[in-house]
Structures are given as structure tokens and as C-alpha cells.
Design a protein around this motif. Structure first.
Motif, short mmCIF file in Angstrom:
data_model
loop_
_atom_site.label_atom_id
_atom_site.label_comp_id
_atom_site.label_asym_id
_atom_site.label_seq_id
_atom_site.Cartn_x
_atom_site.Cartn_y
_atom_site.Cartn_z
N PRO A 204 -3.04 -5.35 -10.32
CA PRO A 204 -1.77 -5.37 -9.58
C PRO A 204 -1.03 -6.69 -9.74
O PRO A 204 -1.65 -7.74 -9.93
CB PRO A 204 -2.21 -5.15 -8.12
CG PRO A 204 -3.65 -5.53 -8.08
CD PRO A 204 -4.20 -5.21 -9.44
N SER A 205 0.28 -6.61 -9.68
CA SER A 205 1.11 -7.80 -9.78
C SER A 205 0.90 -8.69 -8.55
O SER A 205 0.34 -8.24 -7.53
CB SER A 205 2.58 -7.42 -9.89
OG SER A 205 3.01 -6.78 -8.70
N PHE A 206 1.37 -9.92 -8.63
CA PHE A 206 1.21 -10.86 -7.52
C PHE A 206 1.88 -10.33 -6.26
O PHE A 206 1.32 -10.40 -5.16
CB PHE A 206 1.81 -12.22 -7.89
CG PHE A 206 1.80 -13.21 -6.75
CD1 PHE A 206 0.63 -13.88 -6.39
CD2 PHE A 206 2.97 -13.46 -6.02
CE1 PHE A 206 0.63 -14.78 -5.33
CE2 PHE A 206 2.97 -14.36 -4.97
CZ PHE A 206 1.80 -15.01 -4.62
N SER A 207 3.09 -9.74 -6.42
CA SER A 207 3.83 -9.25 -5.24
C SER A 207 3.10 -8.08 -4.59
O SER A 207 3.09 -7.95 -3.35
CB SER A 207 5.25 -8.82 -5.65
OG SER A 207 5.20 -7.84 -6.65
N THR A 208 2.46 -7.22 -5.40
CA THR A 208 1.71 -6.09 -4.84
C THR A 208 0.45 -6.58 -4.13
O THR A 208 0.08 -6.07 -3.07
CB THR A 208 1.36 -5.08 -5.95
OG1 THR A 208 2.57 -4.60 -6.52
CG2 THR A 208 0.56 -3.91 -5.40
N LYS A 270 6.29 1.34 7.94
CA LYS A 270 6.59 0.26 7.02
C LYS A 270 7.27 0.83 5.78
O LYS A 270 7.05 1.98 5.41
CB LYS A 270 5.33 -0.50 6.62
CG LYS A 270 4.50 -1.04 7.79
CD LYS A 270 5.27 -2.08 8.58
CE LYS A 270 4.42 -2.59 9.76
NZ LYS A 270 5.18 -3.55 10.60
N LYS A 271 8.07 0.02 5.13
CA LYS A 271 8.76 0.45 3.91
C LYS A 271 8.09 -0.15 2.68
O LYS A 271 7.78 -1.35 2.66
CB LYS A 271 10.23 0.06 3.96
CG LYS A 271 11.05 0.67 2.82
CD LYS A 271 12.54 0.48 3.03
CE LYS A 271 13.33 1.17 1.91
NZ LYS A 271 14.80 1.06 2.11
N LEU A 272 7.87 0.66 1.69
CA LEU A 272 7.26 0.18 0.45
C LEU A 272 8.29 -0.58 -0.37
O LEU A 272 9.38 -0.07 -0.63
CB LEU A 272 6.73 1.37 -0.37
CG LEU A 272 6.02 1.00 -1.67
CD1 LEU A 272 4.58 0.57 -1.38
CD2 LEU A 272 6.04 2.17 -2.65
N PRO A 273 7.97 -1.77 -0.84
CA PRO A 273 8.89 -2.49 -1.73
C PRO A 273 8.89 -1.85 -3.11
O PRO A 273 7.98 -1.10 -3.47
CB PRO A 273 8.31 -3.91 -1.77
CG PRO A 273 6.86 -3.73 -1.45
CD PRO A 273 6.77 -2.56 -0.51
N GLY A 274 9.91 -2.14 -3.89
CA GLY A 274 9.98 -1.61 -5.25
C GLY A 274 8.84 -2.15 -6.10
O GLY A 274 8.46 -3.31 -5.99
N MET A 275 8.25 -1.27 -6.95
CA MET A 275 7.14 -1.69 -7.80
C MET A 275 6.96 -0.71 -8.95
O MET A 275 7.54 0.38 -8.95
CB MET A 275 5.84 -1.80 -6.99
CG MET A 275 5.40 -0.52 -6.31
SD MET A 275 3.89 -0.74 -5.31
CE MET A 275 4.39 -1.98 -4.12
N SER A 276 6.15 -1.08 -9.92
CA SER A 276 5.87 -0.23 -11.07
C SER A 276 4.95 0.92 -10.68
O SER A 276 4.33 0.90 -9.61
CB SER A 276 5.22 -1.05 -12.18
OG SER A 276 3.91 -1.45 -11.80
N PHE A 277 4.83 1.91 -11.57
CA PHE A 277 3.94 3.05 -11.32
C PHE A 277 2.50 2.58 -11.20
O PHE A 277 1.74 3.07 -10.36
CB PHE A 277 4.09 4.08 -12.44
CG PHE A 277 3.38 5.38 -12.17
CD1 PHE A 277 3.92 6.31 -11.30
CD2 PHE A 277 2.16 5.66 -12.78
CE1 PHE A 277 3.27 7.52 -11.04
CE2 PHE A 277 1.51 6.86 -12.53
CZ PHE A 277 2.06 7.78 -11.66
N SER A 278 2.10 1.63 -12.03
CA SER A 278 0.73 1.12 -11.98
C SER A 278 0.46 0.39 -10.67
O SER A 278 -0.61 0.54 -10.07
CB SER A 278 0.47 0.19 -13.17
OG SER A 278 -0.87 -0.26 -13.17
N ASP A 279 1.42 -0.40 -10.21
CA ASP A 279 1.26 -1.07 -8.92
C ASP A 279 1.19 -0.06 -7.78
O ASP A 279 0.42 -0.23 -6.83
CB ASP A 279 2.42 -2.05 -8.68
CG ASP A 279 2.19 -3.40 -9.33
OD1 ASP A 279 1.04 -3.68 -9.72
OD2 ASP A 279 3.14 -4.19 -9.46
N LEU A 280 2.02 0.99 -7.89
CA LEU A 280 1.99 2.05 -6.89
C LEU A 280 0.60 2.68 -6.82
O LEU A 280 0.09 2.97 -5.73
CB LEU A 280 3.04 3.11 -7.21
CG LEU A 280 3.04 4.36 -6.33
CD1 LEU A 280 3.32 3.98 -4.87
CD2 LEU A 280 4.07 5.37 -6.82
N ALA A 281 -0.03 2.88 -7.98
CA ALA A 281 -1.38 3.45 -8.01
C ALA A 281 -2.35 2.57 -7.25
O ALA A 281 -3.24 3.06 -6.53
CB ALA A 281 -1.84 3.64 -9.45
#
Length: 382
Positions: A204-208, A270-281
């Protein structure tokens, strides 16, 4: 004089017959387009006794198609096969960097025909079941090959560019259709078990990571997806409002909402921030359940064996008309449920283009969406 109701029924029957004839005319027109472009020099190839090198052509945009196809490719790789994939310019990157895929090519690459001509494939499988999609490009590719060829399209099966046709409509769910394709290639002595979807997560990315670090270990998180690629499958603002109210009223779980509408965050919403499909997984893997309309999120739930409540369009059939879309793409994870509203008079013979218009997900009453979701969460004790 003919009674009015008999006159009305006779008129409806006539109209339906004309519509059926028109549909048949369009089908014959597509077949003619396919066969007119056939190579006059191509002769049928014999099926190879030993198979090692495979080429797949797959041009569906959806992530749902992708994760199920990936499950098939992994299963074939485990049989010792070497696999190349041709996909759309917007999707072929998904197939790169997988240990069970040797090469991934863009169907738009001007050098593609020259590249694949240099390969010694045993079988080329055009898995494109939507018959005429990118047909001219697919035709050029198939025409350049000298190996045994298979198609999954009932219209393109009339072309002499293919040596074999597999009817995926013999199975209802995609996990079973994967097994049909697997058996078509491997030809095992007994039928294979259904093949589930697969997805390989990236770190996962740092933000995720930061987002997940804010979650409390003693809380139950429910992922609530509201958006799909097509508007007819997305939830409406009023439906989303009812789901938000449900989480605030239940005070048992925290709903992580992915929506384009502005929402007020609370202790339980809570609201999910924008992210890639992989981060969403990576986020979904940490959830206790998923609530979503018909889209790839449902299949991530299947992959991670997370209970899913899926909302599907009513009066809507799969590409193969005998199956509801909701059954063909239903979640396969334990304790999952699906909800859709068909007209009461629908049968397997119903016409889903002319007489039974699709019921879009946003047309379902918000209170019904709330009630179904509440029952689902209650069964899971969430």
C-alpha cells in the motif's frame, strides 16, 4: 367484430415477431461481416498433442473480468504453460509483472502483428465473447497466426480464422466458465472444479497506510461502495443517505463510504479518500463486510472471502440471456447475499430488450436498500 383484448394481444404478438426477425437480421448481418473478411487461403489446423505456449486475446475493460481471467491464467500456469496476453491499451498494463504471465501486449501496438508472428504459439484463444468488439484488429491478429485457434464468440465462430468454438453459456457463473476454458485447453480426464478470481496486491502507498493506521482494532469496519463504471448500477444520493442513517442509528460498525456525493462524517460514517485499485484492495482486506452495487469490489470480497451484499439491476440478463446478471457475477465469499428486482412475469423466454426494460439499481426505494442492508448486517452481527 374482434374483442379488443384479442386485438391487442394479436398486435403485441405481431410486433414481437417483427422484433425477433429484426434481431435475427442483425445477427446475420454480423455473421456476414465476419465471414466476408475471412482469409481464403486459411485451412483448419489440427489441435496440437502437446501444449506449452498460449496466447490469449482479452479486451474487456472491467476489473471484474480481469480478476476472474487472472484466476484462469494462474491455474493454467500451474499446469506448466507459458502465457502471453493481448489486451486493450488501457488495460494491458494490469497483466504485467505477474509471475504466471510472460508478456502482455497492447492490441493498439502497431508492431503487434510482427511481434507475435515471431512466437511459436501452440494455441491462440480469443476469449472475447462480445463478438464484434475490436473485430478488425482481432481479425488481423488471428490472420497472422499459424497455430490452432479458439474463439468464445458465437458470431465470430463462423469465421474460418478459428478452429474451435467454446460456448461459455453452458455455465452460469464465471468461476464455472473459467473451468470450461481450462478444460478446453488442458482436456483433463475429469471436469475441473470452478476457478475463483485472483488479485495480487501491491504494497500500500504511504497515504493508504496512514489511512489504515487511523482505524481502531476493536471496531468493525464495513466498506460501502456506491459508484460503478456505469450510472445504471450506481446508488442514488437518497439511497446513500439512507445507508448513512443506518450506520448512525445502529452504532455498531463504521461504514467506510466511497461516494462522489458530499457526506457528513461521524463516529460511525467515514469517507474513503481517493486511491488506486491496489490500495483499495488493501483497505477492503481489513473490512468485515462489503456493501456494493454490481462492480469489481464484489469480486475483491470473493478473493478475500469477505461477506458481500451485492445490489444488481433487475430485468437484466448476462451476455447469455438464460442467466440473470446477478447470478453470473454473484459474490462467492461465505455469507454473501445478492439483491435485485425482476418483474413478476419474467421467464427464461422473456425478451430483455423489448418487453422487460432493465431496472437500474438507483430505482430501488431507499427504504428497501436500507432494510436489506440492515438485515444483512444483523445476520453477521455487525
Amino acid at each position: 367484430m374482434m374483442p379488443r383484448f384479442l386485438y391487442t394481444n394479436s398486435f403485441k404478438l405481431l410486433i414481437n415477431k417483427l422484433k425477433l426477425l429484426n434481431r435475427k437480421r442483425l445477427e446475420l448481418r454480423m455473421i456476414r461481416k465476419v465471414t466476408l473478411s475471412d482469409s481464403i487461403n486459411r485451412l483448419p489446423r489440427p489441435r496440437p498433442k502437446n501444449i506449452k505456449y498460449l496466447l490469449f486475446i482479452e479486451i474487456q475493460e472491467g476489473w471484474g473480468d480481469f480478476v476472474y481471467f487472472l484466476g484462469l491464467l494462474e491455474s493454467l500456469h500451474k499446469q506448466g504453460l507459458i502465457i502471453d496476453v493481448i489486451s486493450l491499451s488501457t488495460t494491458y498494463g494490469r497483466y504485467q509483472n505477474h509471475k504466471f504471465i510472460r508478456n502482455a501486449y497492447s492490441i493498439s501496438d502497431v508492431k503487434l502483428v510482427d511481434i507475435i508472428r515471431q512466437q511459436n504459439y501452440d494455441i491462440a484463444f480469443d476469449i472475447t465473447y462480445v463478438n464484434m468488439k475490436e473485430w478488425e484488429t482481432r481479425r488481423r491478429i488471428m490472420n497472422s497466426l499459424t497455430c490452432y485457434t479458439i474463439t468464445a464468440g458465437n458470431i465470430t465462430s463462423h469465421s474460418n480464422l478459428y478452429d474451435e468454438y467454446i460456448d461459455l453459456g453452458k455455465a452460469e457463473h464465471w468461476k464455472e466458465r473459467n473451468a470450461l476454458i481450462f478444460d478446453c485447453i488442458i482436456q483433463p480426464k475429469t471436469k475441473s472444479a470452478p476457478i475463483p478470481p485472483v488479485f495480487t496486491k501491491k504494497t500500500p502507498s504511504f497515504s493508504t497506510k496512514l489511512f489504515l493506521s487511523s482505524w481502531h482494532q476493536n471496531q468493525n469496519y464495513i466498506y460501502v461502495n456506491t459508484i460503478t463504471r456505469s450510472q445504471d448500477r450506481s446508488l442514488s444520493k437518497s439511497q446513500i443517505t439512507e445507508l448513512i442513517n443506518l450506520f448512525n442509528e445502529r452504532k455498531k460498525s463504521i461504514g467506510i463510504f466511497y461516494t462522489s456525493f458530499p457526506i457528513e462524517e461521524t463516529e460511525f460514517v467515514k469517507k474513503l479518500p481517493g486511491m488506486s485499485f491496489s490500495d483499495l484492495a488493501n483497505v477492503i482486506e481489513h473490512c468485515k463486510a462489503i456493501i456494493s452495487p454490481d462492480t469489481s469490489v464484489i469480486h475483491l470480497g470473493s478473493i478475500f472471502n469477505i461477506p458481500v451484499l451485492g445490489f444488481y439491476c433487475g430485468n437484466y440478463r448476462d451476455y447469455w440471456q438464460q442467466y440473470p446478471q446477478a447470478k453470473a457475477w454473484a459474490p462467492i465469499s461465505k455469507n454473501s447475499e445478492i439483491y435485485y428486482e425482476d418483474d413478476s412475469d419474467i421467464t427464461s423466454e422473456s425478451d430483455f430488450i423489448y418487453t422487460h426494460k432493465k431496472k437500474i439499481v438507483s430505482s430501488y426505494t431507499p427504504s428497501k436498500i436500507k432494510s436489506v442492508t440492515n438485515n444483512f448486517l444483523s445476520k453477521l452481527q455487525l
